[in-house]
Design a protein around this motif. Sequence first.
Motif, PDB file in Angstrom:
ATOM      1  N   LEU A 184      30.136  35.601  -4.077  1.00 35.07           N
ATOM      2  CA  LEU A 184      29.098  36.075  -3.266  1.00 35.07           C
ATOM      3  C   LEU A 184      28.087  37.000  -3.722  1.00 35.07           C
ATOM      4  O   LEU A 184      26.944  36.840  -3.453  1.00 35.07           O
ATOM      5  CB  LEU A 184      29.849  37.413  -2.278  1.00 35.07           C
ATOM      6  CG  LEU A 184      30.889  36.688  -1.012  1.00 35.07           C
ATOM      7  CD1 LEU A 184      31.496  38.154  -0.435  1.00 35.07           C
ATOM      8  CD2 LEU A 184      29.985  36.144  -0.093  1.00 35.07           C
ATOM      9  N   ALA A 185      28.486  37.774  -4.985  1.00 32.44           N
ATOM     10  CA  ALA A 185      27.482  38.437  -5.573  1.00 32.44           C
ATOM     11  C   ALA A 185      26.597  37.808  -6.414  1.00 32.44           C
ATOM     12  O   ALA A 185      25.286  37.899  -6.526  1.00 32.44           O
ATOM     13  CB  ALA A 185      28.415  39.437  -6.689  1.00 32.44           C
ATOM     14  N   TRP A 209      31.416  37.929 -11.664  1.00 29.71           N
ATOM     15  CA  TRP A 209      29.864  38.063 -11.308  1.00 29.71           C
ATOM     16  C   TRP A 209      29.016  37.985 -12.202  1.00 29.71           C
ATOM     17  O   TRP A 209      28.083  37.131 -12.306  1.00 29.71           O
ATOM     18  CB  TRP A 209      29.928  39.420 -10.628  1.00 29.71           C
ATOM     19  CG  TRP A 209      28.172  39.986 -10.164  1.00 29.71           C
ATOM     20  CD1 TRP A 209      27.333  39.236  -9.801  1.00 29.71           C
ATOM     21  CD2 TRP A 209      27.923  41.306  -9.946  1.00 29.71           C
ATOM     22  NE1 TRP A 209      26.137  39.737  -9.668  1.00 29.71           N
ATOM     23  CE2 TRP A 209      26.479  41.123  -9.581  1.00 29.71           C
ATOM     24  CE3 TRP A 209      28.405  42.551 -10.118  1.00 29.71           C
ATOM     25  CZ2 TRP A 209      25.561  42.138  -9.387  1.00 29.71           C
ATOM     26  CZ3 TRP A 209      27.553  43.631  -9.649  1.00 29.71           C
ATOM     27  CH2 TRP A 209      26.495  43.428  -9.440  1.00 29.71           C
ATOM     28  N   HIS A 233      23.351  36.828   1.991  1.00 27.71           N
ATOM     29  CA  HIS A 233      22.498  37.783   1.182  1.00 27.71           C
ATOM     30  C   HIS A 233      21.988  37.276  -0.208  1.00 27.71           C
ATOM     31  O   HIS A 233      22.699  36.264  -0.658  1.00 27.71           O
ATOM     32  CB  HIS A 233      23.208  39.246   0.444  1.00 27.71           C
ATOM     33  CG  HIS A 233      23.451  39.981   1.546  1.00 27.71           C
ATOM     34  ND1 HIS A 233      22.679  40.641   2.294  1.00 27.71           N
ATOM     35  CD2 HIS A 233      24.769  40.360   2.234  1.00 27.71           C
ATOM     36  CE1 HIS A 233      23.321  41.432   3.398  1.00 27.71           C
ATOM     37  NE2 HIS A 233      24.488  41.270   3.455  1.00 27.71           N
ATOM     38  N   GLY A 234      20.948  37.635  -0.612  1.00 23.25           N
ATOM     39  CA  GLY A 234      20.419  36.890  -2.022  1.00 23.25           C
ATOM     40  C   GLY A 234      21.342  37.623  -2.904  1.00 23.25           C
ATOM     41  O   GLY A 234      21.845  38.737  -2.988  1.00 23.25           O
ATOM     42  N   GLY A 235      21.641  36.755  -4.014  1.00 21.96           N
ATOM     43  CA  GLY A 235      22.605  36.884  -5.041  1.00 21.96           C
ATOM     44  C   GLY A 235      21.866  37.394  -6.213  1.00 21.96           C
ATOM     45  O   GLY A 235      20.744  37.369  -6.617  1.00 21.96           O
ATOM     46  N   ARG A 281      32.713  31.880   5.085  1.00 23.93           N
ATOM     47  CA  ARG A 281      34.172  32.260   5.592  1.00 23.93           C
ATOM     48  C   ARG A 281      34.073  33.899   5.905  1.00 23.93           C
ATOM     49  O   ARG A 281      34.743  34.175   6.868  1.00 23.93           O
ATOM     50  CB  ARG A 281      34.874  31.983   4.378  1.00 23.93           C
ATOM     51  CG  ARG A 281      36.426  32.229   4.807  1.00 23.93           C
ATOM     52  CD  ARG A 281      37.531  31.538   3.751  1.00 23.93           C
ATOM     53  NE  ARG A 281      38.590  31.816   3.823  1.00 23.93           N
ATOM     54  CZ  ARG A 281      39.720  31.352   3.219  1.00 23.93           C
ATOM     55  NH1 ARG A 281      39.371  30.692   2.018  1.00 23.93           N
ATOM     56  NH2 ARG A 281      40.779  31.474   3.439  1.00 23.93           N
ATOM     57  N   ASP A 282      33.125  34.701   5.129  1.00 20.67           N
ATOM     58  CA  ASP A 282      33.278  35.956   5.284  1.00 20.67           C
ATOM     59  C   ASP A 282      32.471  36.174   6.993  1.00 20.67           C
ATOM     60  O   ASP A 282      32.978  37.113   7.614  1.00 20.67           O
ATOM     61  CB  ASP A 282      32.415  36.947   4.544  1.00 20.67           C
ATOM     62  CG  ASP A 282      33.025  36.972   3.159  1.00 20.67           C
ATOM     63  OD1 ASP A 282      32.837  35.867   2.436  1.00 20.67           O
ATOM     64  OD2 ASP A 282      33.338  38.056   2.824  1.00 20.67           O
ATOM     65  N   ASN A 283      31.565  35.400   7.049  1.00 20.94           N
ATOM     66  CA  ASN A 283      30.818  35.723   8.313  1.00 20.94           C
ATOM     67  C   ASN A 283      31.474  35.131   9.614  1.00 20.94           C
ATOM     68  O   ASN A 283      31.734  35.902  10.690  1.00 20.94           O
ATOM     69  CB  ASN A 283      29.558  34.795   8.301  1.00 20.94           C
ATOM     70  CG  ASN A 283      28.591  35.143   7.183  1.00 20.94           C
ATOM     71  OD1 ASN A 283      28.765  36.487   6.950  1.00 20.94           O
ATOM     72  ND2 ASN A 283      27.671  34.240   6.952  1.00 20.94           N
ATOM     73  N   HIS A 306      36.223  35.340  -5.140  1.00 20.72           N
ATOM     74  CA  HIS A 306      35.302  35.171  -4.055  1.00 20.72           C
ATOM     75  C   HIS A 306      34.102  36.320  -3.957  1.00 20.72           C
ATOM     76  O   HIS A 306      33.022  36.039  -3.663  1.00 20.72           O
ATOM     77  CB  HIS A 306      35.931  35.223  -2.847  1.00 20.72           C
ATOM     78  CG  HIS A 306      35.108  34.907  -1.551  1.00 20.72           C
ATOM     79  ND1 HIS A 306      34.785  33.762  -1.186  1.00 20.72           N
ATOM     80  CD2 HIS A 306      34.895  35.899  -0.816  1.00 20.72           C
ATOM     81  CE1 HIS A 306      33.920  33.784  -0.289  1.00 20.72           C
ATOM     82  NE2 HIS A 306      34.017  35.003   0.331  1.00 20.72           N
ATOM     83  N   ALA A 307      34.439  37.661  -4.376  1.00 21.38           N
ATOM     84  CA  ALA A 307      33.530  38.603  -4.616  1.00 21.38           C
ATOM     85  C   ALA A 307      32.507  38.288  -5.453  1.00 21.38           C
ATOM     86  O   ALA A 307      31.424  38.447  -5.300  1.00 21.38           O
ATOM     87  CB  ALA A 307      34.420  39.855  -4.968  1.00 21.38           C
ATOM     88  N   ALA A 308      33.118  37.509  -6.458  1.00 18.86           N
ATOM     89  CA  ALA A 308      31.988  37.198  -7.705  1.00 18.86           C
ATOM     90  C   ALA A 308      31.181  36.176  -7.122  1.00 18.86           C
ATOM     91  O   ALA A 308      29.714  36.182  -7.199  1.00 18.86           O
ATOM     92  CB  ALA A 308      32.792  36.750  -8.953  1.00 18.86           C
ATOM     93  N   GLN A 347      29.119  32.886   1.775  1.00 17.03           N
ATOM     94  CA  GLN A 347      29.557  33.891   2.804  1.00 17.03           C
ATOM     95  C   GLN A 347      29.789  33.246   4.025  1.00 17.03           C
ATOM     96  O   GLN A 347      29.968  33.944   5.052  1.00 17.03           O
ATOM     97  CB  GLN A 347      28.107  34.668   2.870  1.00 17.03           C
ATOM     98  CG  GLN A 347      28.237  36.142   3.289  1.00 17.03           C
ATOM     99  CD  GLN A 347      26.976  36.952   3.569  1.00 17.03           C
ATOM    100  OE1 GLN A 347      26.484  37.001   2.450  1.00 17.03           O
ATOM    101  NE2 GLN A 347      26.643  37.135   4.735  1.00 17.03           N
ATOM    102  N   LYS A 355      24.107  32.362   6.833  1.00 18.11           N
ATOM    103  CA  LYS A 355      23.389  33.667   6.775  1.00 18.11           C
ATOM    104  C   LYS A 355      24.168  34.406   5.318  1.00 18.11           C
ATOM    105  O   LYS A 355      25.216  34.624   5.414  1.00 18.11           O
ATOM    106  CB  LYS A 355      23.226  34.681   7.925  1.00 18.11           C
ATOM    107  CG  LYS A 355      22.432  35.993   7.449  1.00 18.11           C
ATOM    108  CD  LYS A 355      22.711  37.168   8.930  1.00 18.11           C
ATOM    109  CE  LYS A 355      22.318  38.257   8.551  1.00 18.11           C
ATOM    110  NZ  LYS A 355      22.615  39.260   9.454  1.00 18.11           N
TER     111      LYS A 355
END
Lengths: 625, 625
Positions: B517-518, B478, B176-178, B527-529, B513-515, B525, B174
């Motif tokens: 994801l974005a 990003w 989010h749209g990037g 690993r975050d999940n 990693h934030a980049a 996502q 799952k």
Amino acid sequence: MNAVPSSLQQQTEQLSESVTRPIPGSRKIFVEGSRPDLRVAMREITQTQTPTIFGGEENPPITVYDPSGPYTDPDARIDLSAGLPALRARWIEERGDTEQLGQLSSQFGRGRETNAKLDTVRFPGRVLPRRAKAGANVSQMHYARRGIITPEMEYVAIRENQRLEAVRDTLLLKQHGGESFGASIQTLITPEFVRDEIARGRAILPNNINHPESEPMIIGRNFLTKINANIGNSAVSSGIAEEVEKLVWSIRWGGDTVMDLSTGKHIHETREWIIRNSPVPIGTVPIYQALEKVDGRAEELTWEIFRDTLIEQAEQGVDYFTIHAGVLLRYVPLTAKRVTGIVSRGGSILAKWCLAHHKENFLYTHFEDICEIMKAYDVAFSLGDGLRPGCIADANDAAQFGELETLGELTRIAWKHDVQTMIEGPGHVPMQLVKENMDKQLRECGEAPFYTLGPLTTDIAPGYDHITSAIGAAMIGWYGTAMLCYVTPKEHLGLPNREDVRDGIMAYKIAAHAADLAKGHPGAQVRDNALSKARFEFRWEDQFHLGLDPEKAKDFHDETLPKDAHKVAHFCSMCGPHFCSMKITQDVRDYAAEHGVDESQALQEGMAEKSAEFLAQGAEVYRPG
Amino acid sequence: MNAVPSSLQQQTEQLSESVTRPIPGSRKIFVEGSRPDLRVAMREITQTQTPTIFGGEENPPITVYDPSGPYTDPDARIDLSAGLPALRARWIEERGDTEQLGQLSSQFGRGRETNAKLDTVRFPGRVLPRRAKAGANVSQMHYARRGIITPEMEYVAIRENQRLEAVRDTLLLKQHGGESFGASIQTLITPEFVRDEIARGRAILPNNINHPESEPMIIGRNFLTKINANIGNSAVSSGIAEEVEKLVWSIRWGGDTVMDLSTGKHIHETREWIIRNSPVPIGTVPIYQALEKVDGRAEELTWEIFRDTLIEQAEQGVDYFTIHAGVLLRYVPLTAKRVTGIVSRGGSILAKWCLAHHKENFLYTHFEDICEIMKAYDVAFSLGDGLRPGCIADANDAAQFGELETLGELTRIAWKHDVQTMIEGPGHVPMQLVKENMDKQLRECGEAPFYTLGPLTTDIAPGYDHITSAIGAAMIGWYGTAMLCYVTPKEHLGLPNREDVRDGIMAYKIAAHAADLAKGHPGAQVRDNALSKARFEFRWEDQFHLGLDPEKAKDFHDETLPKDAHKVAHFCSMCGPHFCSMKITQDVRDYAAEHGVDESQALQEGMAEKSAEFLAQGAEVYRPG
């Protein structure tokens, strides 16, 4: 008045010594306003002269915003058991719309006063609180809307300007154009602008009449971006002296407000010590204490218990309350399919209450009753985001945004009562979804100040969430958030100690300042420019002093080059004496300056002749003389 | 072959022990490709079962990208004096376009080999290098453009996918749209896509034929965002064993490439030790060493000295060279009015050379000669931003952007030679000016990968520049930057030690990693999940193991709750046993699940009856069974 408990007194005396030394290279200054008792505290960083070989000019002192209060003032005598001077007491009294009470209004408060077991932990010198006279509204918003500029508003205006006029005609004011996303950035903050922003609800000036020790500050997106530090023990750890120490430590490094999230059996007494010694606004989450009063059983919470808690805390002087009135019954099941459900403590308490009673959240149904309390003491709302996402997966979902819409509705109600209001925001949000939060908040809540936790931009770095969140904080600050709630490295893992608080504050001072730069806040770049010039000129001490954490900068430098001599050395430790880019750059600059090569000339003129001269002079940077 | 110097051997043996322990909770796995010698290393994080009260399901292992090489493989025997196995040797030989040399080609290299004084510091087991046969071009770009998918490309494709298929049908996917700003994000990376991206110049696969120990990796904005760590002693400090240790430490925590910025008298030997023991590509700035060969006198640099240095380093196996060929004579005076002039070491060396000779930068005039060397060994260009801004005030100025345009011109020349190329970027840039850098780079340089230092978003935090820059790094990542060069807390102050390297790497792993994801990178996502689910279910050990730094997370947790029992406790240390939002949330979830309250029903149905049931059951979370 009680005798000061000796062990606590000893602890607080030690505290005074360890966290009240002046910040290196800085001195406290006061800028006087329109009346002699309006003296706005600032910090002035002195600078040394530019070394002769770089031109030898004087460098002006740089004034910076300073929330540290009397603690960093060597002329102030700190006695934690006496509390800070009541700076605003006269302003409050002069208005004539409040009265000192004959006894505490809250049942709980009265019980604590008479409980002899608490003598050893009770703050000794508390006077009885004040309250608005019957029918009066003592909020800054109420004054503002009636066109009154209070001393608090004038204080804030002077404070926000950071004595910019002192560097008005210097190159230090050079600054890039900002992108403010529709904010109303001023070149000079006037008391009238402060009043107008408060009247419109675009800013709040949190200062309970029972916290006269506080130095007025403002939270709004057309002012400097502020940061909040959370302190507070938990049932597992921490004591009173430790929490007061964290307060002082937080504001030393730049915390603009402090939230006391303490729980446990001395929550009331801890709060009293904190408020009496705090020059910054103190926020709390009253539902935490209310829950303790019902032994942790959320379903036993009642409006009456909560109301008594609000009054108890308002009379201690809490400046803003987090109130989770937007956690509506209908939103709660929307969280059931989330990865991490409801992570706000307040939000989950109220969700449990709603489910248990199948009733609407009593904070929502009693919201106007709460407004009545808020305006009697000038406590500001911080409308809690009880349904904020606890992980990236849950960001910007129906529960979160449903609650935000309700917070907009509540904002309008609060404003009807002239109660100052800000809105809390997420949480965990990936970068591409951050702006949607800001835009929706501005739209739904009529530009009431946004106060966000982070947001964390990824979940994968426990131990480093001050960084995952500083990224999101800088961005949302740029987009328009007025105050950033810090996150420490211990987030999700444990309780922050003093060094964690420092790390969290620093990360957030960075985020807030980066936001001010990006918005184009007037003068935001002065400190960057001054520090960069000092760096270029190898004025090491000035570089340390101009930084957010002079002590850390100096320590790091000294690890590589510990000798004092190196701090005036004309090379830096990364490159060694022979290999320094700044040294060579200075060469380029001297060359261009001496030979009249400016930007356009250089592109047109041949430079062969100049090249020969340069070689003849030895092609070295530091010619004698 | 020399005898191994005993003191160095002892140091490196100690090193082996301290930095090669397995990462807690992880094991090394290998995914085989189309041939048995193509085994792609990954790290698999094991997870425990969900506690029975939360459902008791199995949680799949999570595969993560792993640049740490054999060091974290308990089955690998590490002997730093022998170097790592030559993973790619056979692939290189099979292509039949290279030959082993009879002696080193560089004069300097030959001199070092025969100098007996260096016996005590020389890497013992080096074989002679390879070079392209006459007329051959051995760059991955050359193969790619001829339609050849090399084993290196296949390795990269498998590596980038991170075994996503293992979680294909789970909720962990799952996401989010990037917002990718026009990048070409794939749902699955194929070897053909890798080939195509390299052929188009949108990605580079840096792997010198003389660094067969390297595990192939790719740098391009349509792949995972990478990070680089800089190591290197200076004249003032640091030794060989220390630098090798920093290398191993850097890749342990996630450095994708390492730049060796060493200076000083053993620069050649230090580099040899580093390359022989590095599973990641190594970059250098050859002008640093060339300058040492002329005793630091920039004006004495010549093309011949520089050329010999390039060949010396190419034959050691350096994978990419920073070449400051865009510092043109006409741009230099544009820096004279800057606050901090030229801060790039390479940039300032070349500026000095240009001014001294009044000639165009010899790297620019010899650029095609350099291309000839690059393609004979497959060294990639990292076109240096010698005129990058050194402070906020100087960001995005004429000098910086003039150079960037020239780097675009040079990129086209390099591509004419099928030489892999990336572009270095700033530096210090306030947030509102970051995107302009990325957009201009993509436009000027034909989408060649951007490789940025930070950027730092404010200058006022010496001691915390890993944070000021992680903010800018996350944003520019990003927007499209392919690799982020880390900044440590010691930036501007001193040389990083091991802990500083760790802090810098972590800040940049977060930014990268934030980049991802974005941008909406597929699977970013997961690993975050997984971590968030573990957090919600109080699987503390899983939470630590899934984090970027399991050891730090565990240490922080244990400071507050040191007992092992707490790691399976169903509450977290911030709230104490009685007061836990996750506990209450679970309640909401159980309730919604048991009673069939889904999102739409809940809004329609009355819930009074359910409320009564809930209370009757005790309104508690943990019912027996």
